[in-house]
Design an enzyme around this catalytic site. Structure first.
Site, short mmCIF file in Angstrom:
data_model
loop_
_atom_site.label_atom_id
_atom_site.label_comp_id
_atom_site.label_asym_id
_atom_site.label_seq_id
_atom_site.Cartn_x
_atom_site.Cartn_y
_atom_site.Cartn_z
N HIS A 122 10.79 9.93 -41.51
CA HIS A 122 11.39 8.70 -42.05
C HIS A 122 12.73 9.08 -42.71
CE1 HIS A 122 11.75 4.69 -43.22
NE2 HIS A 122 10.70 4.52 -44.00
N ARG A 140 12.52 1.41 -35.19
CA ARG A 140 11.22 1.75 -35.81
C ARG A 140 10.21 1.70 -34.68
NH1 ARG A 140 8.58 0.01 -41.44
NH2 ARG A 140 10.20 1.49 -42.03
N ARG A 184 17.94 1.83 -50.63
CA ARG A 184 17.84 1.80 -49.16
C ARG A 184 19.07 1.08 -48.59
NH1 ARG A 184 12.95 2.23 -46.68
NH2 ARG A 184 14.31 2.74 -44.91
N ASP A 200 2.60 7.06 -52.10
CA ASP A 200 2.64 6.43 -50.77
C ASP A 200 1.22 5.94 -50.49
OD1 ASP A 200 3.32 5.62 -48.21
OD2 ASP A 200 3.78 7.63 -47.45
N CYS A 235 7.76 4.90 -51.94
CA CYS A 235 8.59 4.38 -50.84
C CYS A 235 8.36 2.89 -50.62
CB CYS A 235 8.30 5.16 -49.55
SG CYS A 235 6.54 5.25 -49.15
N GLN A 259 14.72 6.80 -45.30
CA GLN A 259 14.06 6.75 -46.61
C GLN A 259 14.49 7.96 -47.46
OE1 GLN A 259 11.40 4.42 -47.80
NE2 GLN A 259 12.05 5.43 -49.68
N1 CP Z 1 9.60 2.20 -47.18
C1 CP Z 1 9.76 1.49 -46.05
O1 CP Z 1 10.15 1.99 -45.00
O2 CP Z 1 9.52 0.16 -46.20
P1 CP Z 1 9.39 -0.87 -44.99
O3 CP Z 1 8.19 -0.47 -44.17
O4 CP Z 1 9.22 -2.21 -45.65
O5 CP Z 1 10.65 -0.80 -44.17
#
Ligand code: CP
Length: 348
Positions: free
Chosen positions: A144, A117, A310, A241, A282, A147
């Site tokens: 992403h 990330r 997830r 979101d 998300c 996701q």
């Molecule tokens: N939706 C998502 O990626 O959550 P986090 O930021 O908690 O990983």
């Protein structure tokens, strides 16, 4: 030039694949990942998950905070018999005392797959340049992909009666975020019509729409970028979101004024959506901003099922990207090395 790795876990790395955006994969390939998710979810229900990541390690570089992505990958590695190493910015030298490329070289010699990330897509590109193991984008501010796998799977699990994915329209409520861009592309790849509903200032840029055009030609999907909230009546999936990211806090007041109250997901809004509509988010959610607590926990919401998926997605990803590199030793090989080591130990 890439130097072939000498690591025992890192042999035969021909056909190395990375995951930057789901748009790099064909629908057939994504279908296989979704099939794998179904099998793994069923195995988890029986507490009988095969150890397909046994003795393997995922190196997890996280430059930004995360609950779902971090916990789901760590848990996925454990459930599959492997191990995850969480590496926050303060734990490693990345970008400070060590280049992204050297970090990739070193992690490739010790880990079987890298999840990252990052605060920039350049970091993912740098890792991929020198990694000799798969690199998975765990959110790079542009896309992403992990996701998306959970999202399509969740929508598939909650299809309105008599409908298939390609019959649906999804409304993304809000800003042109990484999730919005990623949804535009995966929806149009799957024949799901896509709408971004929100103030004009925050609409998707043309370059993303040009990519979606290619998908639409193939799948027959359409997209619409609109300010018209009444368009939710055409949508079976309403997706929320945050209206701002943690790096946009100085814009928070301006953004909230632009989005609220018109584009907030409430149960009243969900009632106006198409029959059988579901609410996805998300997460994390700001329950006084883009969605109400009542809606998030209400009859339309599948946001927490989506969150649990997830974990299913990450199990599938760990296996999908590493299975072809698994090289099981024979009993004879293990015995041979054990004897050699024991012979030496006896002399110590
Ligand atoms: N939706 C998502 O990626 O959550 P986090 O930021 O908690 O990983």
């Amino acid at each position: 030039m890439k130097t072939p790795s000498s690591s025992a876990t890192n042999l035969n790395k021909k056909n190395l694949e990375h995951m930057v955006t789901m748009n790099d994969f064909s629908k057939q390939e994504i279908d296989k990942m979704l099939e794998l998710m179904t099998l793994l979810k069923n195995a988890r229900k029986d507490n009988a998950i095969p150890e397909l990541f046994k003795n393997k390690t995922v190196g997890m570089i996280f430059e930004a905070g995360s609950t779902r992505t971090r916990v789901s990958f760590e848990t996925a590695a454990t459930l599959l018999g492997g191990h995850a190493i969480f590496l926050s910015k303060k734990d490693i030298h990345l970008g400070a005392k060590e280049t992204v490329e050297d970090t990739a070289r070193v992690l490739s010699r010790m880990c079987d797959i890298i999840v990252a990330r990052t605060n920039s897509p350049d970091t993912i590109e740098g890792l991929i340049r020198e990694a000799t193991v798969p690199v998975i984008n765990g959110l790079d501010t542009v896309y992403h992909p992990t996701q998306m796998l959970a999202d399509i799977f969740t929508i598939q699990e909650h299809l309105p009666d008599g409908k298939e994915l390609a019959d649906l329209t999804l409304a993304f409520m809000g800003d042109a975020t990484d999730v919005c861009r990623s949804l535009l592309l995966i929806c149009t790849k799957y024949g799901i019509n896509f709408k971004q509903i929100g103030p004009k200032k925050y609409h998707l840029e043309d370059k993303w729409l040009r990519l979606a055009d290619i998908n639409c030609q193939e799948s027959g999907a359409t997209y619409e970028i609109t300010e018209d909230i009444e368009k939710v009546s055409e949508c079976e999936v309403i997706y929320g979101d945050s209206f701002y990211w943690t790096t946009q806090l100085e814009e928070k007041a301006e953004r909230l004024a632009a989005f609220m109250p018109e584009y907030v997901i409430t149960n009243e809004l969900m009632k106006k959506a198409a029959p059988g509509a579901i609410l996805l988010h998300c997460l994390p959610a700001n329950d006084k901003e883009e969605v109400t607590r009542e809606a998030l926990e209400g009859e339309y919401s599948v946001a927490f099922d989506q969150s649990e998926n997830r974990l299913t997605a990450q199990m599938a990803i760990l296996i999908y990207f590493t299975h072809k590199f698994i090289k099981e030793p024979t009993i004879e090989q293990i015995k041979f090395h054990e004897n050699k080591i024991n012979d030496l130990l006896k002399k110590l």
